[in-house]
Design a protein around this motif. Structure first.
Motif, PDB file in Angstrom:
ATOM      1  N   GLY A  37       0.787  -1.221   0.000  1.00 16.37           N
ATOM      2  CA  GLY A  37       0.000   0.000   0.000  1.00 16.37           C
ATOM      3  C   GLY A  37       0.820   1.272   0.000  1.00 16.37           C
ATOM      4  O   GLY A  37       0.280   2.345   0.243  1.00 16.37           O
ATOM      5  N   VAL A  38       2.109   1.182  -0.290  1.00 17.33           N
ATOM      6  CA  VAL A  38       2.979   2.363  -0.241  1.00 17.33           C
ATOM      7  C   VAL A  38       2.525   3.417  -1.245  1.00 17.33           C
ATOM      8  O   VAL A  38       2.467   4.610  -0.934  1.00 17.33           O
ATOM      9  CB  VAL A  38       4.451   1.962  -0.485  1.00 17.33           C
ATOM     10  N   ALA A  43      -0.209   8.587  -2.424  1.00 18.48           N
ATOM     11  CA  ALA A  43      -1.274   9.316  -3.116  1.00 18.48           C
ATOM     12  C   ALA A  43      -2.185  10.044  -2.135  1.00 18.48           C
ATOM     13  O   ALA A  43      -2.571  11.200  -2.376  1.00 18.48           O
ATOM     14  CB  ALA A  43      -2.093   8.351  -3.973  1.00 18.48           C
ATOM     15  N   LEU A  44      -2.514   9.391  -1.022  1.00 21.14           N
ATOM     16  CA  LEU A  44      -3.342  10.059  -0.007  1.00 21.14           C
ATOM     17  C   LEU A  44      -2.602  11.240   0.612  1.00 21.14           C
ATOM     18  O   LEU A  44      -3.197  12.297   0.847  1.00 21.14           O
ATOM     19  CB  LEU A  44      -3.762   9.064   1.070  1.00 21.14           C
ATOM     20  N   GLY A  45      -1.323  11.080   0.877  1.00 17.95           N
ATOM     21  CA  GLY A  45      -0.527  12.191   1.412  1.00 17.95           C
ATOM     22  C   GLY A  45      -0.422  13.344   0.430  1.00 17.95           C
ATOM     23  O   GLY A  45      -0.531  14.512   0.802  1.00 17.95           O
ATOM     24  N   ALA A  46      -0.227  13.014  -0.840  1.00 20.53           N
ATOM     25  CA  ALA A  46      -0.156  14.066  -1.859  1.00 20.53           C
ATOM     26  C   ALA A  46      -1.481  14.794  -1.999  1.00 20.53           C
ATOM     27  O   ALA A  46      -1.517  16.021  -2.163  1.00 20.53           O
ATOM     28  CB  ALA A  46       0.259  13.457  -3.194  1.00 20.53           C
ATOM     29  N   LEU A  98      -5.498  -0.584   0.136  1.00 18.64           N
ATOM     30  CA  LEU A  98      -5.027   0.766   0.455  1.00 18.64           C
ATOM     31  C   LEU A  98      -4.509   1.477  -0.788  1.00 18.64           C
ATOM     32  O   LEU A  98      -4.746   2.670  -0.982  1.00 18.64           O
ATOM     33  CB  LEU A  98      -3.949   0.706   1.536  1.00 18.64           C
ATOM     34  N   THR A  99      -3.835   0.741  -1.661  1.00 20.60           N
ATOM     35  CA  THR A  99      -3.369   1.330  -2.919  1.00 20.60           C
ATOM     36  C   THR A  99      -4.543   1.766  -3.778  1.00 20.60           C
ATOM     37  O   THR A  99      -4.553   2.876  -4.322  1.00 20.60           O
ATOM     38  CB  THR A  99      -2.487   0.333  -3.683  1.00 20.60           C
ATOM     39  N   LEU A 100      -5.532   0.893  -3.917  1.00 24.35           N
ATOM     40  CA  LEU A 100      -6.703   1.248  -4.726  1.00 24.35           C
ATOM     41  C   LEU A 100      -7.458   2.428  -4.122  1.00 24.35           C
ATOM     42  O   LEU A 100      -7.929   3.312  -4.841  1.00 24.35           O
ATOM     43  CB  LEU A 100      -7.623   0.045  -4.881  1.00 24.35           C
ATOM     44  N   LEU A 103      -5.198   5.721  -4.725  1.00 27.06           N
ATOM     45  CA  LEU A 103      -5.171   6.156  -6.118  1.00 27.06           C
ATOM     46  C   LEU A 103      -6.550   6.594  -6.598  1.00 27.06           C
ATOM     47  O   LEU A 103      -6.677   7.566  -7.335  1.00 27.06           O
ATOM     48  CB  LEU A 103      -4.625   5.037  -6.999  1.00 27.06           C
ATOM     49  N   GLY A 104      -7.573   5.882  -6.162  1.00 27.32           N
ATOM     50  CA  GLY A 104      -8.932   6.268  -6.548  1.00 27.32           C
ATOM     51  C   GLY A 104      -9.351   7.592  -5.946  1.00 27.32           C
ATOM     52  O   GLY A 104      -9.943   8.440  -6.616  1.00 27.32           O
ATOM     53  N   ALA A 105      -9.031   7.801  -4.671  1.00 28.14           N
ATOM     54  CA  ALA A 105      -9.375   9.071  -4.018  1.00 28.14           C
ATOM     55  C   ALA A 105      -8.612  10.229  -4.644  1.00 28.14           C
ATOM     56  O   ALA A 105      -9.172  11.305  -4.873  1.00 28.14           O
ATOM     57  CB  ALA A 105      -9.080   8.992  -2.518  1.00 28.14           C
ATOM     58  N   GLY A 106      -7.336  10.006  -4.932  1.00 30.01           N
ATOM     59  CA  GLY A 106      -6.543  11.066  -5.554  1.00 30.01           C
ATOM     60  C   GLY A 106      -7.029  11.428  -6.934  1.00 30.01           C
ATOM     61  O   GLY A 106      -7.123  12.596  -7.294  1.00 30.01           O
ATOM     62  N   ARG A 107      -7.375  10.416  -7.707  1.00 24.79           N
ATOM     63  CA  ARG A 107      -7.863  10.687  -9.063  1.00 24.79           C
ATOM     64  C   ARG A 107      -9.227  11.357  -9.042  1.00 24.79           C
ATOM     65  O   ARG A 107      -9.494  12.293  -9.793  1.00 24.79           O
ATOM     66  CB  ARG A 107      -7.924   9.394  -9.859  1.00 24.79           C
ATOM     67  N   THR A 108     -10.108  10.888  -8.181  1.00 26.95           N
ATOM     68  CA  THR A 108     -11.447  11.462  -8.116  1.00 26.95           C
ATOM     69  C   THR A 108     -11.413  12.900  -7.617  1.00 26.95           C
ATOM     70  O   THR A 108     -12.045  13.788  -8.191  1.00 26.95           O
ATOM     71  CB  THR A 108     -12.345  10.614  -7.195  1.00 26.95           C
TER      72      THR A 108
END
Length: 155
Positions: A37-38, A43-46, A98-100, A103-108
């Protein structure tokens, strides 16, 4: 010659977070924890860092944005640790989820601000015009999309 220097500076700027994340994953592996999940944590931090710098109402405080990014990344790691250690869930499944999620939250959340800089363009232009190419490429501004340079900055 400038193109080569710009390519090297961009490689350093965009490669450093990946190098640091992979070093952290190596430490996890040595401790016996599989953390897939790194990328989601990053992505969540960014996402949190950009949200604070761009829309936090603090005038683009970059130090507060960095702190928010570290805090959200640590909370995502804490979530992974809780699920895998306390709840005894599969490490692979938890890491991939966690990866999904990240990445999904960041993209959305990032769809509405694609191509927007979190730093005021005038400050970035002043930094770039003084010859601080390394500063502009490695942190003088926050780029949402690295393949779409901001025409005001000339990247």
């Amino acid at each position: 010659m400038n193109e080569i220097l710009d390519a090297l500076l961009r490689a350093l700027a965009f490669g450093t977070p990946l190098l640091l994340a992979s070093l952290g994953a190596i430490v996890n592996e040595r401790a016996g924890v599989v953390n897939l999940g790194v990328e989601g944590m990053m992505a969540l931090g960014a996402l949190a860092g950009f949200a604070v710098a761009y829309g936090g109402g603090m005038g683009g405080n970059l130090w507060l944005a960095v702190f928010a990014a570290m805090l959200v990344g640590a909370l995502a790691a804490l979530l992974h640790a809780f699920v895998t250690i306390t709840m005894r869930a599969n490490q692979f499944v938890s890491g991939l989820a966690l990866t999904l999620l990240g990445l999904g939250a960041g993209r959305t959340a990032g769809q509405g601000v694609r191509g927007v800089s979190a730093v005021q363009p005038a400050a970035a232009v002043a930094l770039y015009s003084r010859g601080h190419r390394a500063g502009a490429a490695a942190g003088g501004r926050v780029a949402v999309h690295p393949h779409r340079p901001d025409p005001q900055i000339g990247g």
